[in-house]
Scaffold this active site. Structure first.
Site, PDB file in Angstrom:
ATOM      1  N   PHE A   1      23.774   1.355  29.716  1.00  0.00           N
ATOM      2  CA  PHE A   1      23.950   2.644  28.356  1.00  0.00           C
ATOM      3  C   PHE A   1      23.083   3.415  29.098  1.00  0.00           C
ATOM      4  CE2 PHE A   1      22.499   5.740  25.672  1.00  0.00           C
ATOM      5  CZ  PHE A   1      23.707   5.661  24.640  1.00  0.00           C
TER       6      PHE A   1
ATOM      7  N   ASP B   1      17.303   3.956  36.317  1.00  0.00           N
ATOM      8  CA  ASP B   1      17.364   4.761  34.989  1.00  0.00           C
ATOM      9  C   ASP B   1      16.088   3.926  34.297  1.00  0.00           C
ATOM     10  OD1 ASP B   1      17.896   5.915  32.376  1.00  0.00           O
ATOM     11  OD2 ASP B   1      19.363   5.646  32.181  1.00  0.00           O
TER      12      ASP B   1
ATOM     13  N   LYS C   1      12.281  10.198  26.939  1.00  0.00           N
ATOM     14  CA  LYS C   1      12.139   8.748  25.136  1.00  0.00           C
ATOM     15  C   LYS C   1      10.718   9.418  25.336  1.00  0.00           C
ATOM     16  CE  LYS C   1      15.738   5.973  24.907  1.00  0.00           C
ATOM     17  NZ  LYS C   1      16.330   6.613  23.771  1.00  0.00           N
TER      18      LYS C   1
HETATM   19  N1  PLP Z   1      19.238   5.870  29.260  1.00  0.00           N
HETATM   20  C1  PLP Z   1      18.623   4.983  28.620  1.00  0.00           C
HETATM   21  C2  PLP Z   1      18.332   3.651  29.374  1.00  0.00           C
HETATM   22  C3  PLP Z   1      18.994   4.558  27.885  1.00  0.00           C
HETATM   23  O1  PLP Z   1      18.390   3.701  26.365  1.00  0.00           O
HETATM   24  C4  PLP Z   1      19.258   5.720  27.072  1.00  0.00           C
HETATM   25  C5  PLP Z   1      19.301   6.607  24.926  1.00  0.00           C
HETATM   26  O2  PLP Z   1      19.156   5.491  24.422  1.00  0.00           O
HETATM   27  C6  PLP Z   1      19.571   7.063  27.772  1.00  0.00           C
HETATM   28  C7  PLP Z   1      19.830   7.306  28.483  1.00  0.00           C
HETATM   29  C8  PLP Z   1      19.759   8.808  27.127  1.00  0.00           C
HETATM   30  O3  PLP Z   1      19.174   9.523  26.454  1.00  0.00           O
HETATM   31  P1  PLP Z   1      19.306  10.565  25.877  1.00  0.00           P
HETATM   32  O4  PLP Z   1      19.244   9.676  24.202  1.00  0.00           O
HETATM   33  O5  PLP Z   1      18.016  10.909  25.352  1.00  0.00           O
HETATM   34  O6  PLP Z   1      20.241  11.378  26.590  1.00  0.00           O
END
Ligand code: PLP
Length: 413
Positions: free
Chosen positions: A153, A237, A266
């Site tokens: 994700f 990520d 986050k």
């Molecule tokens: N990358 C990961 C691992 C995530 O868990 C998330 C969101 O849950 C994102 C990217 C996307 O972040 P955002 O919702 O701030 O765009």
């Protein structure tokens, strides 16, 4: 610990009704109207208290109302929003230096943005440009290839959707070309997917939304070595795992590896602002020149003030140690629950998943029951309950949580 059982009135029902009437229903929230937070507790409009096991999907790692983060946030009220494309700012200059100083990237450069998905988008752009300029891929003759992980994700914009293997997104296509997906924790599949046109591998060090799936020890190091040997960039990520969630400042630190780029978000905004960043090696960053990229709000002074408070809280309050210690305590407590519904309890630090058996009711069913016992816990991928409270959770609060989880998993619901 005494916490009154939740009670709901017409006030809540009216808020739910109004929201459902006028919003795009892209979520399925609990029928609770949260108006405040305190430490690890959410407080709704009725005055009910819920122990928060979501932490806004790991954005609120340091709890609600943290005094140092609140003080920084209060300071931001008077700060101007400055376009980074036009001016410098002292706080922003410090945030570059401090973030670069804690990221395990060799010779790091920082690009501040607003959301996790945006950071991932930039990772895709950096990789492609590097492919054309450094790896020798001929523009218009071949497509730069990116390898992602099955069940990842990375967010909701087109870059992350293109990386995703989720069938539910299919009808948002077509997506970016040149994306290959390989299973998590399978180094041979990754090796087989690499071609002379592969520019980057993008992966979460622990699969978060997929339900806290931790790779075998050594996997990330093997990915690093494979990427180096194949002249492929390794982008990690850490949007969800970063800033101590998994018991270390970053999840890659467990294996002591240095990726070529990291996506952060986050918790970087302290749970009060939307702050993200992509951090890459200078050799990759230098391929971007003024005008090639930008963001109106990314890197605003307000973001910098809050992010700097986050760096202080993380180090002064030993947040990684807290997450590691309490993570172990909660993981062991959950594993000792004897329930026919539980297939596996797994996780790292305070990113924990309880996977339920196929024959059991869906995870949401147990989430509904937990809510009535003052615990807010959501399902992910239908069969997993995600346990990710703020890292400041105390032992007494953890016992409260374990007691409630045991109750719902062992009663004949
Ligand atoms: N990358 C990961 C691992 C995530 O868990 C998330 C969101 O849950 C994102 C990217 C996307 O972040 P955002 O919702 O701030 O765009």
């Amino acid at each position: 610990m005494q916490v009154p059982t939740p009670k709901f009135s017409a006030k809540t029902f009216e808020i739910v009704r109004r929201t459902k009437r006028w919003s795009v229903e892209n979520y399925h929230p609990y029928p609770v109207s949260v108006e405040d937070g305190e430490g690890v507790w959410l407080i709704d409009i009725e005055g009910n208290r819920f122990l928060d096991c979501l932490s806004c999907y790991s954005a609120v790692n340091f709890g609600y109302g943290h005094p140092k983060i609140m003080a920084a946030h209060a300071r931001t009220a008077r700060l101007p929003v400055l376009p980074r494309g036009a001016f410098y700012n002292s706080e922003v200059s410090w945030v570059y230096e401090e973030l670069a100083g804690i990221c395990p990237i060799p010779n790091p450069r920082v690009m501040p943005l607003n959301s996790g998905a945006e950071a991932v988008e930039r990772g895709i752009k950096f990789g492609r440009r590097w492919g054309y300029r450094k790896k020798g891929i001929k523009l218009g003759k071949a497509i730069p290839e990116i390898i992602s992980i099955v069940n990842n994700f990375h967010g909701r914009t087109y870059g992350p959707l293109s990386l995703s293997s989720d069938e539910d997104y299919k009808e948002f296509g077509p997506f970016l070309p040149g994306i290959k997906k390989v299973p998590f924790g399978n180094i041979n599949a990754l090796k087989a997917a690499i071609t002379p046109h592969t520019v980057s591998v993008i992966l979460e060090p622990v699969l978060g939304e997929a339900g806290a799936i931790v790779p075998y020890e050594g996997y990330l190091r093997e990915v690093r070595e494979l990427c180096t040997a194949s002249n492929v960039l390794m982008f990690v990520d850490e949007v969800q795992t970063g800033f101590c969630r998994t018991g270390d400042l970053f999840a890659v630190n467990y294996e002591g590896i240095r990726p070529d780029g990291m996506f952060l978000g986050k918790a970087l905004g302290g749970g009060v602002l939307k702050v993200s960043a992509v951090v890459v090696r200078a050799e990759v960053a230098d391929l971007i020149k003024p005008g090639d990229d930008g963001s109106t709000f990314g890197g605003s002074p307000a973001d910098a003030v809050v992010a700097r408070a986050v760096f202080r809280v993380v180090s002064e309050e030993r947040m990684a140690d807290k997450a590691r210690e309490m993570g172990k305590y909660i993981l062991n407590g959950l594993r000792s629950i004897n329930s026919s519904h539980v297939k596996e309890v797994r996780g790292r630090g305070l990113l924990i998943g309880i996977e339920l058996n196929r024959s059991s009711p869906p995870a949401r069913h147990f989430g509904d029951k937990l809510l009535l016992l003052n615990v807010a816990m959501k399902d992910t991928h239908k069969r997993v309950l995600r346990v990710a409270p703020p890292l400041i959770i105390s032992k007494e609060e953890a016992d409260f949580l374990l007691d409630r989880v045991e109750h719902v998993l062992t009663k004949a619901y």
